[in-house]
Enzyme design. Structure first.
Site, short mmCIF file in Angstrom:
data_model
loop_
_atom_site.label_atom_id
_atom_site.label_comp_id
_atom_site.label_asym_id
_atom_site.label_seq_id
_atom_site.Cartn_x
_atom_site.Cartn_y
_atom_site.Cartn_z
N GLU A 190 0.86 -1.19 0.00
CA GLU A 190 0.00 0.00 0.00
C GLU A 190 0.90 1.24 0.00
O GLU A 190 1.31 1.73 1.03
CB GLU A 190 -0.91 -0.02 1.22
N HIS A 228 -5.71 5.88 -1.91
CA HIS A 228 -4.92 7.03 -1.46
C HIS A 228 -4.74 7.96 -2.66
O HIS A 228 -3.61 8.28 -3.07
CB HIS A 228 -3.59 6.58 -0.88
N HIS A 232 -9.94 0.45 0.61
CA HIS A 232 -10.82 1.04 1.63
C HIS A 232 -11.68 2.20 1.07
O HIS A 232 -11.40 3.36 1.28
CB HIS A 232 -10.09 1.44 2.91
N ASN A 262 -12.43 6.02 2.21
CA ASN A 262 -11.31 6.53 3.00
C ASN A 262 -10.12 6.84 2.10
O ASN A 262 -9.78 6.05 1.21
CB ASN A 262 -10.88 5.52 4.07
N ARG A 311 -20.99 15.78 -9.84
CA ARG A 311 -20.51 16.05 -11.20
C ARG A 311 -19.30 15.19 -11.56
O ARG A 311 -19.04 14.98 -12.74
CB ARG A 311 -20.20 17.54 -11.38
N ASP A 346 -15.75 -1.15 10.75
CA ASP A 346 -15.36 -1.23 12.16
C ASP A 346 -16.18 -0.32 13.05
O ASP A 346 -15.91 -0.20 14.25
CB ASP A 346 -13.87 -0.92 12.33
N ASP A 402 -8.01 -3.58 7.84
CA ASP A 402 -6.97 -2.53 7.87
C ASP A 402 -6.39 -2.44 9.27
O ASP A 402 -6.01 -1.36 9.73
CB ASP A 402 -7.55 -1.18 7.42
N GLY A 435 -5.82 3.47 10.58
CA GLY A 435 -6.02 2.04 10.59
C GLY A 435 -6.97 1.63 11.69
O GLY A 435 -7.30 2.40 12.60
#
Length: 407
Positions: free
Chosen positions: A140, A207, A228, A231, A239, A265, A290, A326
Site C-alpha cells: 500500500e 490514497h 478502503h 477513505n 458532477r 469497524d 486494515d 487504521g
C-alpha cells in the site's frame, strides 16, 4: 500432521453449510485437507467416515480472508524489519481466534531499504495449527497522492518517474507480492498497472485524488480493486464521483466485477455509507480490517510504519493528531457490524469476508468457498455469527466452544 492423518475421512454432521450463495442443511466431508463429494464415498468407495463430528447445529462458513492487515498484537509488519518471520508467525497464529484462515500482510509507504529487507522474508505459506495462510504481500504505497496520504509519511511518497522501472527500484523483488495499491492519476500509472497485471499482481486504486475518468482508464489497464472505499480518496461529488463512481460506471464491461475493500469497524465508515456501498454494488464488496499493531492491545502508544500511533477511546490516531490510521477491529466483529449496519442477509455478510476477497485474488476455486475440491478452511458460527471454532485443512486450529471432538 502425517500423511496417514491426512487420509482420515471426516464427516461433519448436524450443521448448516454456506455453499453456492445459500445456507443448506447437509453434511460436510473432508479428506486430504480438501472438501470432497460424498457421492464418491457412497457409490464408489462405499466406506464409512473415520471420524464423525457433531456440529450441534452450527453454521459452517468458509474461513475469513483479510486482504489488508498491517499487523496486530504489538507487531507492525512495516516496522518489524529485523524479526519479519517471527512477527508474521505471531499475527498468523492470533488471527485464528477471529476466524481468519488466510491473509495478506500489508506494508505501508516506507523507504526503499525497508522493502528490500522485508519483502524477501514474507513468503506465501499454507495455514495450519501454526497460523493462518499467507496469500502474498499487499503493498500500500509509496506510489500514492500526498493529498490523500492518511497515515503514510509524505517524505517517502514517490512518483512513477521512470515508469515500471521506478517500481522495481523501489521494491526490488515482487516475487511474494499479490496486491499493490497505487493512485491512478500519477503520470505513467497506466503503463505500470499493465505491467503489474502481466506479472499476475492485482492492482488496487487508493490514497488518491483521481477522478472517475482516471479510475476508468486504470480499470481498462487492468486494475480491479479499490482500497478502503470512501477513505483516503476524493469524496463523492455529483458532477465527478471520483473512484467511488467505479461502482456504477457504464465504461466497465458487465462481466468484469470491480471489487472494493471497506472497513466496517464502526469508526472508519458510517453505517449509512456502508448501506450505500452495499446497495449500490453488493457483488464487489470486500470486508477488510486494515488492522494495525494495536489490534488486541490496550490503549496507549504503538507503532505503524514510520509513525507512532495513539489508541484513544477504541480508535487509532497518528500520535498528537486526530488523523485515523487504521483499524483495531477484528474480522469476525466486522462481519457482524456490517450485517447489522446494512441489514443484509447472513449469506451476504459472510461472502463479503470469504468469497469476494478470494475472487479479488482469483483464488476462488480453492479459497473462500466450500465447493468440492476446495481447501477445507472453514469456521463454525452460531446464529449471531459469533465464532465457535476455526478449521484449516479440516483440522481444528483454535479454541472451540460447543463443538464435540475438537482437539
Amino acid at each position: 500432521m502425517s500423511r496417514k492423518d491426512q487420509r482420515i475421512l471426516k464427516q461433519f454432521y448436524n450443521c448448516r453449510i454456506l455453499r453456492d450463495s445459500k445456507i443448506s442443511i447437509e453434511d460436510l466431508w473432508v479428506r486430504d485437507g480438501k472438501i470432497i463429494n460424498p457421492e464418491k464415498i457412497f457409490y464408489d468407495e462405499k466406506v464409512k467416515p473415520d471420524i464423525r463430528i457433531n456440529c450441534n447445529g452450527a453454521i459452517i462458513s468458509p474461513g475469513y480472508i483479510d486482504l489488508q492487515i498491517n499487523g496486530g498484537f504489538g507487531i507492525d509488519f512495516t516496522h518489524n524489519v529485523n524479526n519479519v518471520q517471527e512477527g508474521i508467525n505471531k499475527v498468523a497464529k492470533k488471527l485464528l481466534e477471529f476466524g481468519v484462515t488466510s491473509f495478506c500482510p500489508t506494508l505501508v509507504t516506507s523507504p526503499s531499504e525497508t522493502y528490500y529487507k522485508i519483502l524477501p522474508n514474507i513468503k506465501r505459506s499454507n495455514g495450519g495449527l501454526h497460523g493462518a495462510a499467507v496469500l502474498g504481500i499487499h503493498l500500500e504505497g509509496p506510489f500514492i497522492s500526498p493529498s490523500k496520504k492518511g497515515a503514510h509519511p509524505e517524505n517517502y511518497i514517490k512518483q512513477f518517474e521512470k515508469g515500471f522501472e521506478s517500481v522495481i527500484d523501489m521494491y526490488g523483488s515482487l516475487e511474494n507480492v499479490c496486491l499493490v495499491t497505487l493512485a491512478p492519476e500519477l503520470p505513467n500509472a497506466q503503463s505500470v498497472i499493465t505491467e503489474l497485471c502481466k506479472r499476475n499482481i492485482k492492482v488496487s486504486l487508493g490514497h488518491s485524488i483521481g477522478n472517475l475518468h482516471e479510475g476508468e482508464d486504470a480499470v481498462k489497464s487492468g486494475a480491479s480493486f479499490i482500497t478502503h472505499l470512501f477513505n483516503a480518496m476524493l469524496p463523492f461529488h455529483h458532477r465527478d464521483p471520483g473512484l467511488v463512481g467505479l461502482l456504477t460506471s457504464d465504461k466497465i464491461p458487465a462481466v468484469k466485477i470491480i471489487h472494493y475493500g471497506i472497513i466496517a469497524d464502526g469508526i472508519h465508515t458510517h453505517p449509512a455509507a456502508l448501506r450505500i456501498a452495499h446497495r449500490t454494488h453488493p457483488r464487489g464488496l470486500v470486508l477488510v480490517t486494515d488492522a494495525i499493531s494495536a489490534l488486541g492491545l490496550e490503549e496507549g502508544m504503538h507503532q505503524l510504519g514510520q509513525f507512532q500511533i495513539e489508541m484513544r477511546m477504541g480508535s487509532a490516531y497518528i500520535a498528537g493528531t486526530n488523523t485515523l490510521c487504521g483499524s483495531t477491529a477484528e474480522m469476525s466483529k466486522c462481519v457482524r457490524l456490517f450485517k447489522e449496519a446494512t441489514g443484509c442477509s447472513m449469506v451476504e455478510a459472510l461472502e463479503a469476508a470469504t468469497l469476494h476477497p478470494a475472487r479479488t485474488l482469483g483464488i476462488e476455486n480453492i479459497k473462500g468457498v466450500l465447493n468440492y475440491g476446495a481447501d477445507a478452511d472453514f469456521v463454525m458460527l452460531n446464529d449471531n455469527l459469533e465464532l465457535l471454532s476455526t478449521w484449516i485443512s479440516g483440522e481444528c486450529v483454535c479454541i472451540c466452544n460447543h463443538v464435540e471432538d475438537c482437539q
